[in-house]
Scaffold this active site. Structure first.
Site, PDB file in Angstrom:
ATOM      1  CG  PHE A   1       0.034  13.116 -19.750  1.00 24.62           C
ATOM      2  CD1 PHE A   1       0.869  12.059 -20.068  1.00 24.62           C
ATOM      3  CD2 PHE A   1       0.267  14.347 -20.349  1.00 24.62           C
ATOM      4  CE1 PHE A   1       1.917  12.221 -20.964  1.00 24.62           C
ATOM      5  CE2 PHE A   1       1.310  14.521 -21.240  1.00 24.62           C
ATOM      6  CZ  PHE A   1       2.145  13.448 -21.561  1.00 24.62           C
TER       7      PHE A   1
ATOM      8  CB  CYS B   1       3.690   5.318   9.642  1.00 22.92           C
ATOM      9  SG  CYS B   1       3.886   6.432   8.234  1.00 22.92           S
TER      10      CYS B   1
ATOM     11  CB  CYS C   1       4.929  15.521  -9.829  1.00 25.17           C
ATOM     12  SG  CYS C   1       5.413  14.480 -11.213  1.00 25.17           S
TER      13      CYS C   1
ATOM     14  CB  CYS D   1       7.110   9.840  12.822  1.00 26.02           C
ATOM     15  SG  CYS D   1       6.979   8.073  12.495  1.00 26.02           S
TER      16      CYS D   1
ATOM     17  CD  GLN E   1      -2.874  13.871  -8.152  1.00 35.02           C
ATOM     18  OE1 GLN E   1      -1.928  14.152  -7.420  1.00 35.02           O
ATOM     19  NE2 GLN E   1      -2.817  14.000  -9.479  1.00 35.02           N
TER      20      GLN E   1
ATOM     21  CB  CYS F   1      11.547   5.598   8.759  1.00 34.93           C
ATOM     22  SG  CYS F   1      10.451   5.450   7.345  1.00 34.93           S
TER      23      CYS F   1
ATOM     24  CB  CYS G   1       9.381  11.709   6.653  1.00 38.26           C
ATOM     25  SG  CYS G   1       7.650  11.172   6.631  1.00 38.26           S
TER      26      CYS G   1
ATOM     27  CG  ASP H   1      -1.306  15.540 -13.735  1.00 41.51           C
ATOM     28  OD1 ASP H   1      -0.143  15.810 -13.401  1.00 41.51           O
ATOM     29  OD2 ASP H   1      -2.085  14.868 -13.030  1.00 41.51           O
TER      30      ASP H   1
END
Length: 405
Positions: free
Chosen positions: A265, A138, A359, A55, A238, A61, A64, A333
């Protein structure tokens, strides 16, 4: 000169007592250190895993963190983050190969918008900064999200304040793009008229402003299995279709032939609705509008088994063992904080199988220790990298009672 020893949890290099941006283990680095950090390193000896960032915005930026690293390295590193978190609790696991979403696949993102003297600036924040970087090229976002940048800029010009930022959550649905704006100017009569006109002119399917829906051409939907669901504006989903598919496949495998499943959840039904093709499901979620969307999607889809719903704060009121024992399997979750209270009750209930989606490797490892201490076995862990080029790690795992094959 310093040599990078490892990466920290944010994907930054650590060496010689310094934190180094965009560095890899084994690299020899030079550069000016300010307050323990080298923000603009000079790569003297690059690692074999170093690649050219795809990128053009990568240097400026902050969207990432790891585009300078080859995919196999990132996949191995993310598996290592989970392995290390488990080891910190004295645990080991079988790991499956990491599943990584492709470039330009993010269907949902939150961007920052600043109103300028002339026009507006919309994009991601620069690293460790409140500076906003424009991202027209992007390589992370679905191209459809890039295409609506002019719409976002127009919305910020109309409803943003020069004194602060506007947050714009953009989501690709089957019918097009939704924009959910927060921290914009309070709505007045003029904005009630002008903002929907801007959204309509740019073809948005839904616009909400500080929680109020201003435009909805038709309810935007996503497919969860055979069902089509219209979540509330700005809802959690997601991040990529590929990531969702990978997590769902892992959950389905973990649950197996279970005929009664609790989905904790549950959100708008990412797992509950596909699971209802073969099992009765009890979906529990703290945000009632998400459950209403799930329920409507179920009622409008022929051939699914029964889904019951319950609006309940599982942090304050976890399901208790007498409520859990009727289920063959549980899917859980939770958000990043994990589900310590609910996991404790699951451990007592001795549900045969638990599919755990997480996560946060640290809270997952903490919860895994609780379950294993109660007699469960951690059968496998599947790392899913749908936040490509970031330090974010997601996973699915299967827990079963130790006496079950």
């Amino acid at each position: 000169m310093i040599t990078i020893e490892r990466l920290n949890i944010r994907g930054e290099g650590i060496g010689g007592g310094l934190t180094v941006a965009r560095a890899l283990p084994g690299e020899v680095i030079g550069g000016e250190a300010v307050e323990g950090r080298i923000a603009q390193p000079k790569i003297v000896t690059p690692a074999a895993e170093r690649v050219a960032a795809p990128c053009k915005h990568y240097k400026s930026c902050g969207g990432c963190a790891l585009q300078h690293a080859a995919d196999p390295f990132v996949e191995s590193w993310k598996t290592g983050v989970v392995r290390q978190a488990l080891a910190g609790q004295g645990l080991e696991a079988e790991f499956r190969p990491t599943l990584t979403s492709p470039a330009r696949s993010r269907r949902r993102a939150t961007l920052a918008g600043r109103r300028l003297k002339s026009g507006a600036l919309v994009g991601f924040h620069a690293r460790a900064s409140d500076t906003v970087t424009a991202i027209p090229g992007c390589t992370l976002l679905d191209p459809a999200l890039i295409d609506v940048l002019p719409a976002l800029e127009a919305l910020v010009v109309e409803g943003g304040s020069r004194k602060g930022e506007v947050k714009l959550t953009v989501t690709r649905f089957e019918q097009g793009i939704e924009v959910a704006v927060s921290e914009g100017k309070p709505l007045d009569k003029a904005l009630h008229l002008s903002l929907p006109q801007i959204a309509g002119a740019h073809g948005l399917v839904r616009l909400s402003w500080n929680g109020e829906v201003l435009l909805q051409e038709q309810p935007p939907t996503l497919a969860f299995g055979r069902a089509h669901v219209s979540p509330p504006p700005g809802s959690f989903l997601q991040a990529t279709p590929q990531g969702e598919s990978a997590l769902l496949a892992a959950v389905k495998e973990a649950v197996g032939a279970a005929k009664s499943v609790a989905d904790l959840f549950a959100g708008a039904g990412t797992f509950a609705l596909p699971l209802a093709e073969t099992a009765e499901v009890h979906a529990v979620e703290g945000f009632a509008p998400m459950l209403a969307a799930l329920d409507l999607g179920w009622r409008n889809t022929a051939g699914l088994k029964k889904i019951s719903t319950e609006a309940r704060d599982l942090f304050r009121r976890p399901l208790m063992p007498d409520e859990l024992k009727r289920f063959d399997a549980v899917v859980i979750d939770p958000p990043r904080a994990g589900a310590e209270a609910q996991i404790a009750e699951l451990a007592k209930a001795q549900v045969p199988v638990i599919a755990h989606v997480s996560c946060n490797p640290v809270t997952f490892a903490r919860d895994a220790k609780t379950l294993i201490a109660a007699g469960y076995r951690l059968d496998w862990v599947q790392v899913v990298d749908q936040f490509r080029w970031s330090a974010h790690v997601e996973l699915a795992a299967r827990f079963s009672r130790a006496h079950i094959g």
